[in-house]
Design a protein around this motif. Sequence first.
Motif, PDB file in Angstrom:
ATOM      1  N   UNK A  33     -34.689   9.960 -16.218  1.00 55.74           N
ATOM      2  CA  UNK A  33     -35.552  10.415 -17.303  1.00 55.74           C
ATOM      3  C   UNK A  33     -35.710   9.331 -18.373  1.00 55.74           C
ATOM      4  N   UNK A  34     -34.667   8.559 -18.597  1.00 54.92           N
ATOM      5  CA  UNK A  34     -34.757   7.439 -19.534  1.00 54.92           C
ATOM      6  C   UNK A  34     -35.704   6.366 -18.995  1.00 54.92           C
ATOM      7  N   UNK A  35     -35.595   6.087 -17.681  1.00 56.42           N
ATOM      8  CA  UNK A  35     -36.472   5.098 -17.055  1.00 56.42           C
ATOM      9  C   UNK A  35     -37.923   5.561 -17.117  1.00 56.42           C
ATOM     10  N   UNK A  36     -38.140   6.837 -16.855  1.00 58.63           N
ATOM     11  CA  UNK A  36     -39.497   7.393 -16.890  1.00 58.63           C
ATOM     12  C   UNK A  36     -40.070   7.315 -18.299  1.00 58.63           C
ATOM     13  N   UNK A  37     -39.260   7.639 -19.286  1.00 56.30           N
ATOM     14  CA  UNK A  37     -39.717   7.580 -20.680  1.00 56.30           C
ATOM     15  C   UNK A  37     -40.061   6.145 -21.076  1.00 56.30           C
ATOM     16  N   UNK A  38     -39.230   5.214 -20.645  1.00 56.37           N
ATOM     17  CA  UNK A  38     -39.486   3.799 -20.936  1.00 56.37           C
ATOM     18  C   UNK A  38     -40.817   3.353 -20.343  1.00 56.37           C
ATOM     19  N   UNK A  39     -41.037   3.708 -19.078  1.00 53.42           N
ATOM     20  CA  UNK A  39     -42.282   3.332 -18.409  1.00 53.42           C
ATOM     21  C   UNK A  39     -43.470   4.021 -19.073  1.00 53.42           C
ATOM     22  N   UNK A  40     -43.305   5.271 -19.453  1.00 57.18           N
ATOM     23  CA  UNK A  40     -44.380   6.016 -20.112  1.00 57.18           C
ATOM     24  C   UNK A  40     -44.777   5.346 -21.428  1.00 57.18           C
ATOM     25  N   UNK A  41     -43.794   4.899 -22.189  1.00 56.94           N
ATOM     26  CA  UNK A  41     -44.079   4.222 -23.456  1.00 56.94           C
ATOM     27  C   UNK A  41     -44.835   2.914 -23.226  1.00 56.94           C
ATOM     28  N   UNK A  42     -44.418   2.178 -22.191  1.00 53.48           N
ATOM     29  CA  UNK A  42     -45.085   0.920 -21.849  1.00 53.48           C
ATOM     30  C   UNK A  42     -46.533   1.184 -21.443  1.00 53.48           C
ATOM     31  N   UNK A  43     -46.730   2.173 -20.596  1.00 49.50           N
ATOM     32  CA  UNK A  43     -48.077   2.478 -20.106  1.00 49.50           C
ATOM     33  C   UNK A  43     -48.984   2.955 -21.235  1.00 49.50           C
ATOM     34  N   UNK A  55     -63.620   1.332 -22.422  1.00 50.45           N
ATOM     35  CA  UNK A  55     -63.576   2.640 -23.083  1.00 50.45           C
ATOM     36  C   UNK A  55     -63.273   3.784 -22.116  1.00 50.45           C
ATOM     37  N   UNK A  56     -63.412   3.538 -20.816  1.00 50.68           N
ATOM     38  CA  UNK A  56     -63.212   4.618 -19.847  1.00 50.68           C
ATOM     39  C   UNK A  56     -61.769   5.129 -19.828  1.00 50.68           C
ATOM     40  N   UNK A  57     -60.825   4.342 -20.352  1.00 50.63           N
ATOM     41  CA  UNK A  57     -59.415   4.765 -20.292  1.00 50.63           C
ATOM     42  C   UNK A  57     -58.904   5.307 -21.612  1.00 50.63           C
ATOM     43  N   UNK A  58     -59.739   5.308 -22.650  1.00 51.04           N
ATOM     44  CA  UNK A  58     -59.223   5.580 -23.987  1.00 51.04           C
ATOM     45  C   UNK A  58     -58.669   6.996 -24.162  1.00 51.04           C
ATOM     46  N   UNK A  59     -59.089   7.934 -23.324  1.00 50.03           N
ATOM     47  CA  UNK A  59     -58.591   9.302 -23.448  1.00 50.03           C
ATOM     48  C   UNK A  59     -57.410   9.593 -22.527  1.00 50.03           C
ATOM     49  N   UNK A  60     -56.998   8.607 -21.772  1.00 48.45           N
ATOM     50  CA  UNK A  60     -55.880   8.811 -20.845  1.00 48.45           C
ATOM     51  C   UNK A  60     -54.560   8.857 -21.597  1.00 48.45           C
ATOM     52  N   UNK A  61     -53.619   9.604 -21.033  1.00 44.72           N
ATOM     53  CA  UNK A  61     -52.250   9.640 -21.537  1.00 44.72           C
ATOM     54  C   UNK A  61     -51.330   9.264 -20.390  1.00 44.72           C
ATOM     55  N   UNK A  62     -50.357   8.429 -20.680  1.00 43.14           N
ATOM     56  CA  UNK A  62     -49.476   7.911 -19.638  1.00 43.14           C
ATOM     57  C   UNK A  62     -48.831   9.023 -18.821  1.00 43.14           C
ATOM     58  N   UNK A  84     -38.988   4.703  -4.274  1.00 42.58           N
ATOM     59  CA  UNK A  84     -38.116   3.707  -4.927  1.00 42.58           C
ATOM     60  C   UNK A  84     -38.940   2.819  -5.851  1.00 42.58           C
ATOM     61  N   UNK A  85     -40.056   3.357  -6.298  1.00 44.29           N
ATOM     62  CA  UNK A  85     -40.907   2.650  -7.260  1.00 44.29           C
ATOM     63  C   UNK A  85     -41.411   3.645  -8.289  1.00 44.29           C
ATOM     64  N   UNK A  86     -41.978   3.123  -9.339  1.00 44.07           N
ATOM     65  CA  UNK A  86     -42.628   3.960 -10.342  1.00 44.07           C
ATOM     66  C   UNK A  86     -43.974   3.325 -10.635  1.00 44.07           C
ATOM     67  N   UNK A  87     -45.024   4.129 -10.568  1.00 45.05           N
ATOM     68  CA  UNK A  87     -46.366   3.576 -10.701  1.00 45.05           C
ATOM     69  C   UNK A  87     -47.263   4.428 -11.560  1.00 45.05           C
ATOM     70  N   UNK A  88     -48.314   3.806 -12.087  1.00 42.06           N
ATOM     71  CA  UNK A  88     -49.294   4.515 -12.908  1.00 42.06           C
ATOM     72  C   UNK A  88     -50.688   4.049 -12.542  1.00 42.06           C
ATOM     73  N   UNK A  89     -51.603   4.996 -12.431  1.00 44.29           N
ATOM     74  CA  UNK A  89     -52.998   4.705 -12.122  1.00 44.29           C
ATOM     75  C   UNK A  89     -53.854   5.020 -13.342  1.00 44.29           C
ATOM     76  N   UNK A  90     -54.542   4.013 -13.846  1.00 42.07           N
ATOM     77  CA  UNK A  90     -55.403   4.194 -15.011  1.00 42.07           C
ATOM     78  C   UNK A  90     -56.843   4.274 -14.523  1.00 42.07           C
ATOM     79  N   UNK A  91     -57.313   5.490 -14.338  1.00 39.90           N
ATOM     80  CA  UNK A  91     -58.665   5.738 -13.845  1.00 39.90           C
ATOM     81  C   UNK A  91     -59.297   6.786 -14.741  1.00 39.90           C
ATOM     82  N   UNK A  92     -60.570   6.627 -15.028  1.00 47.75           N
ATOM     83  CA  UNK A  92     -61.262   7.491 -15.975  1.00 47.75           C
ATOM     84  C   UNK A  92     -61.069   8.968 -15.680  1.00 47.75           C
TER      85      UNK A  92
END
Length: 222
Positions: A33-43, A55-62, A84-92
């Motif tokens: 949960x600490x790792x997830x929170x860290x990644x969420x803050x970075x994203x 501008x297509x990503x401005x309403x996204x939340x990590x 064994x990875x953590x990933x994020x997709x930034x798509x409108x």
Amino acid sequence: MSTAVNKETLNFLSALEINNNREWFNENKPTYLQAKENFENVVNEIISEVAEFDKSVERLEARNCIFRIYKDTRFSKDKTPYKTNIGASLVEKGPKTLNHAGYYIHLEPGKSFLAGGVYMTEPKNLKAIRETISSDSETFLNILNKKSFKDVLELQGDKLVKVPQGFDKEDPMGDYLKFKQFTVFHPLSDEDVLDKNFVKNTVKVLKEIYPFNRFLNEAIGR
């Protein structure tokens, strides 16, 4: 001061690869949960900075862009329960949208990378992208051949053996038309990930991806 990826985040993923079972994970869930929170803050910080030029990503939340660490093993021979990875997709339209080009951030010890483009999309969209590459080859090649783009990104994806049906076999863009996915990649070392300027460096790469994504999305007609 930019948010950085904590070393503990990569350490957790390394340990998970060795101990990929529910008992170990449950015992170490607070660390996850600490790792997830860290990644969420970075994203979230990356989203904020990318929104300045896309501008297509401005309403996204990590929290809505990060993929679950829990695997669906129903149809897989590999029954280990966790990625064994953590990933994020930034798509409108959100991370589950396959039909639009976006950005992807992947953290995995020794295998981290940044990516952009479309990995999977409907056949009609793939056809539209190919048609636009054929008809507007100059724009497409200008994007790929820009020095700052070539310095940090590489076009990758599965390819057909032949130019797809419905296209001229002698099309000068034939080699590009064979692509079944239109994705660009930027590898990251663990040192890159843990760099205090990770957010700044990531945004710089994603800014190079932006014209590529825009070309694909305009071809699709989003």
